[in-house]
Design a protein around this motif. Structure first.
Motif, mmCIF file in Angstrom:
data_model
loop_
_atom_site.group_PDB
_atom_site.id
_atom_site.type_symbol
_atom_site.label_atom_id
_atom_site.label_comp_id
_atom_site.label_asym_id
_atom_site.label_seq_id
_atom_site.Cartn_x
_atom_site.Cartn_y
_atom_site.Cartn_z
ATOM 1 N N SER A 106 0.849 -1.185 0.000
ATOM 2 C CA SER A 106 0.000 0.000 0.000
ATOM 3 C C SER A 106 0.885 1.235 0.000
ATOM 4 O O SER A 106 2.078 1.153 0.320
ATOM 5 N N GLY A 107 0.298 2.364 -0.377
ATOM 6 C CA GLY A 107 0.999 3.629 -0.248
ATOM 7 C C GLY A 107 1.472 4.273 -1.533
ATOM 8 O O GLY A 107 2.028 5.369 -1.501
ATOM 9 N N GLY A 108 1.273 3.660 -2.663
ATOM 10 C CA GLY A 108 1.695 4.290 -3.907
ATOM 11 C C GLY A 108 0.793 5.463 -4.263
ATOM 12 O O GLY A 108 -0.187 5.751 -3.582
ATOM 13 N N GLY A 109 1.147 6.163 -5.337
ATOM 14 C CA GLY A 109 0.328 7.279 -5.768
ATOM 15 C C GLY A 109 1.086 8.257 -6.636
ATOM 16 O O GLY A 109 2.177 7.952 -7.128
ATOM 17 N N LEU A 110 0.493 9.430 -6.794
ATOM 18 C CA LEU A 110 1.066 10.497 -7.612
ATOM 19 C C LEU A 110 1.637 11.585 -6.712
ATOM 20 O O LEU A 110 0.967 12.023 -5.760
ATOM 21 N N VAL A 111 2.843 12.014 -7.002
ATOM 22 C CA VAL A 111 3.497 13.039 -6.194
ATOM 23 C C VAL A 111 4.332 13.918 -7.114
ATOM 24 O O VAL A 111 4.807 13.466 -8.159
ATOM 25 N N GLN A 112 4.510 15.160 -6.724
ATOM 26 C CA GLN A 112 5.339 16.073 -7.502
ATOM 27 C C GLN A 112 6.820 15.834 -7.211
ATOM 28 O O GLN A 112 7.163 15.329 -6.130
ATOM 29 N N PRO A 113 7.676 16.215 -8.123
ATOM 30 C CA PRO A 113 9.122 16.100 -7.856
ATOM 31 C C PRO A 113 9.503 16.832 -6.570
ATOM 32 O O PRO A 113 9.006 17.935 -6.309
ATOM 33 N N GLY A 114 10.337 16.183 -5.783
ATOM 34 C CA GLY A 114 10.724 16.737 -4.492
ATOM 35 C C GLY A 114 9.836 16.296 -3.354
ATOM 36 O O GLY A 114 10.157 16.535 -2.183
ATOM 37 N N GLY A 115 8.742 15.670 -3.668
ATOM 38 C CA GLY A 115 7.804 15.221 -2.651
ATOM 39 C C GLY A 115 8.199 13.900 -2.016
ATOM 40 O O GLY A 115 9.266 13.343 -2.314
ATOM 41 N N GLN A 175 1.816 1.369 -7.937
ATOM 42 C CA GLN A 175 2.335 2.375 -8.858
ATOM 43 C C GLN A 175 2.779 3.627 -8.098
ATOM 44 O O GLN A 175 2.033 4.160 -7.266
ATOM 45 N N VAL A 176 3.968 4.091 -8.414
ATOM 46 C CA VAL A 176 4.478 5.377 -7.927
ATOM 47 C C VAL A 176 4.754 6.242 -9.148
ATOM 48 O O VAL A 176 5.535 5.857 -10.022
ATOM 49 N N THR A 177 4.094 7.379 -9.205
ATOM 50 C CA THR A 177 4.272 8.305 -10.324
ATOM 51 C C THR A 177 4.747 9.647 -9.793
ATOM 52 O O THR A 177 4.085 10.246 -8.937
ATOM 53 N N VAL A 178 5.895 10.086 -10.286
ATOM 54 C CA VAL A 178 6.444 11.381 -9.899
ATOM 55 C C VAL A 178 6.343 12.291 -11.117
ATOM 56 O O VAL A 178 6.999 12.061 -12.131
ATOM 57 N N SER A 179 5.498 13.307 -10.998
ATOM 58 C CA SER A 179 5.239 14.170 -12.147
ATOM 59 C C SER A 179 4.764 15.528 -11.670
ATOM 60 O O SER A 179 4.084 15.645 -10.652
ATOM 61 N N SER A 180 5.109 16.552 -12.435
ATOM 62 C CA SER A 180 4.635 17.900 -12.133
ATOM 63 C C SER A 180 3.370 18.208 -12.926
ATOM 64 O O SER A 180 2.801 19.275 -12.779
#
Length: 114
Positions: A7-16, A109-114
């Protein structure tokens, strides 16, 4: 018999930051090593971090200083704290445990995107 539930994946901005958790359930005797791997699109699955029963840790060079792996032995859980995330950290993250042979979680899924 043995399942790894992530658990715990998701979408986050760079630096997050994000925190992944994994719990092993079922008939568990002794888990020598638990850890996290990841697979980005078009790439092979790679080691991110592992931790053994004597708390020895190993990290991929690309995540050293940013990610921290931890484990609660009584609960058979392993967490991955991910800080200062980069776009290149985007991937499906898989929990892994070795108990005589390999066990894998379903991936998160872990997505790092602005």
């Amino acid at each position: 018999q043995v399942q790894l539930v992530e658990s715990g994946g998701g979408l986050v901005q760079p630096g997050g930051s994000l925190r992944l958790s994994c719990a092993a359930t079922g008939t568990i005797v002794d888990i020598y090593v638990m850890g996290w791997y990841r697979q980005a699109p078009g790439k092979q699955r790679e080691l991110v971090a592992t931790i053994t029963t004597d708390r020895s840790t190993k990290y991929a060079d690309s995540v050293k200083g940013r990610f921290t792996i931890s484990r609660e032995y009584g609960k058979n859980t392993v967490d991955l704290q991910m800080n200062s995330l980069k776009i290149e950290d985007t991937a499906v993250y898989y929990c892994h445990a070795f108990m005589g042979h390999d066990y894998w979680g379903q991936g998160t899924q872990v997505t790092v995107s602005s």
